[in-house]
Design an enzyme around this catalytic site. Structure first.
Site, PDB file in Angstrom:
ATOM      1  N   LYS A 131      36.206  37.222  40.555  1.00 42.04           N
ATOM      2  CA  LYS A 131      36.715  35.715  40.836  1.00 42.04           C
ATOM      3  C   LYS A 131      37.073  35.085  39.749  1.00 42.04           C
ATOM      4  CE  LYS A 131      33.816  35.528  44.889  1.00 42.04           C
ATOM      5  NZ  LYS A 131      32.557  35.197  45.516  1.00 42.04           N
ATOM      6  N   GLN A 142      27.423  31.631  44.435  1.00 42.82           N
ATOM      7  CA  GLN A 142      27.260  32.846  44.822  1.00 42.82           C
ATOM      8  C   GLN A 142      26.191  33.243  45.781  1.00 42.82           C
ATOM      9  OE1 GLN A 142      30.073  35.191  44.057  1.00 42.82           O
ATOM     10  NE2 GLN A 142      29.026  36.652  45.313  1.00 42.82           N
ATOM     11  N   ASP A 194      34.604  27.234  49.711  1.00 39.33           N
ATOM     12  CA  ASP A 194      34.191  28.287  50.504  1.00 39.33           C
ATOM     13  C   ASP A 194      34.309  27.963  51.857  1.00 39.33           C
ATOM     14  OD1 ASP A 194      33.706  30.539  49.290  1.00 39.33           O
ATOM     15  OD2 ASP A 194      31.793  30.301  48.916  1.00 39.33           O
TER      16      ASP A 194
END
Ligand code: NAD
Length: 353
Positions: A113, A157, A180
């Site tokens: 990422k 994460q 997200d």
């Protein structure tokens, strides 16, 4: 879209009589895989009808929806927008990634990422907390990024260590920085007519983007989503509904999943079961988006396994009009959508169109 070429033969008639490969799930990404528990082998040796076998032997016809190249195109567009933003305002989007513990796979995803961010001009900030850190420490990191105007997106994460409450953590991310799209407020808005979520979860958003960019009409179509997880299946179904498809969700308690799926003009499969969706499940001319990433043992691969989707590709591409491969379909879109969400967040703050 390129024409589909013959790929794996796991579920071809010939290999159905061959040794059944033991199937298992491995942990690919917290957002891709939420568990590393093995699932029982799927009976790929199931018999198929002679009519279907005859159709399979015909030349493959489906177009391949090339997620890798579509994702690159999107990253290039993001890169251009960020350069313009920088020239006009001096600001570039910033993404914060919080990693708890030292899982090798999570470290790899965070690294990927970060690399993707660098390539398009998003600045990334990483916080690494030890496996035994307290929930309060994670909450403090999030609070710091919530209050930092140079940060436009915050990503925690997953999975988190067991002693940390995932719901508490995800709820503490500012809704304006929830790139997200997992915050209940964003999901709630996604579900309601006349409301706009600030962010849509990256993988389902990537599925819809693949359909749009491949010229697949969604409005008025019958769609089936296989799987109803919070991060893929459920938001994918909500998105299709917002696009005016008539949506049915198939899940592990659904009776006659094959019959239901065969009605669909568009199938999005996110069950995490290798080769579950056989060619006979697909409506002729249907479009197939395969989200699943599953490992099957492959002694010929140096890793000892290879990745396949939920859909038996070789069979499905003889029936469908278009299909995503695994790998190279939905996967690359997930990070592209994360970058896109981070850019949108910065544009919202800067009042840019
Ligand atoms: P999950 O385990 O949380 O959810 C799976 C869903 O599938 C559940 O709702 C369950 O009811 C349903 N299901 C399971 N077995 C079924 C069956 N036999 N028949 C019908 N439904 C069944 O998984 P998830 O996090 O939603 O991920 C699903 C798959 O997508 C996994 O393979 C995962 O690796 C992959 N994934 C890929 C990406 C990507 O970027 N390509 C991102 C996220 C997840």
């Amino acid at each position: 879209m390129a024409a589909a070429s013959t790929m794996f033969s796991d579920c071809s008639p010939s290999s159905m009589t061959a040794r059944l490969l033991p199937l298992r799930r491995i942990h690919i990404d917290s957002t891709l895989f939420r568990s590393s528990i093995s699932s029982p082998p799927l009976p790929c040796r199931r018999t198929i009808s002679s009519a279907f076998a005859a159709r399979m032997s015909a030349e493959t016809s489906a177009k391949v929806i090339d997620g890798k190249s579509i994702a690159k195109q999107i990253r290039d567009e993001i890169n251009i927008e960020i350069s313009r933003m920088k020239d006009a305002t001096g600001v570039v989007p910033g993404l914060a990634v919080i990693l708890v513990g030292s899982r090798k796979d999570s470290q790899t995803y965070v690294r990927n990422k970060k690399k993707a961010c660098e390539a398009v001009g998003v600045t990334s900030h990483e916080v690494n907390l030890s496996e035994d850190c307290t929930e309060e420490e994670v909450l403090n990191s999030i609070a710091g990024f919530n209050n930092d105007p140079s940060i436009h997106g915050i990503l925690v994460q997953l999975p988190l260590p067991r002693h940390i409450d995932e719901e508490n953590i995800l709820n503490s991310v500012s809704i304006e920085k929830d790139v997200d799209g997992f915050h209940p407020l964003n999901i709630g808005r996604l579900a309601m007519r006349g409301r706009e979520p600030l962010f849509v979860p990256c993988t389902p958003k990537g599925c819809i983007e693949l359909l749009h960019r491949s010229g697949v009409e969604i409005k008025g179509k019958k769609a089936v989503v296989i799987g109803r997880s919070n991060i893929v299946g459920m938001p994918a179904a909500l998105l299709l509904q917002r696009e005016n498809a008539t949506v049915t969700i198939v899940h592990s308690y659904t009776k006659n999943p094959e019959e239901i799926t065969r009605q669909a003009d568009i199938v999005i499969s996110a069950a995490g079961v290798a080769n579950m969706v056989r060619g006979s499940w697909i409506k002729p001319g249907g479009v197939v988006i395969d989200v699943g990433i599953n490992a099957v043992d492959d002694p010929e691969s140096h890793r000892g396994y290879r990745l396949v989707g939920d859909v038996c590709y070789q069979e499905a591409c003889t029936v469908a009009s278009a299909i995503t491969p695994v790998p190279g379909g939905v996967g690359p879109m997930t990070i592209a959508m994360l970058l896109s969400n981070t850019l949108s967040s910065a544009k919202r703050v800067l009042n840019l169109k």
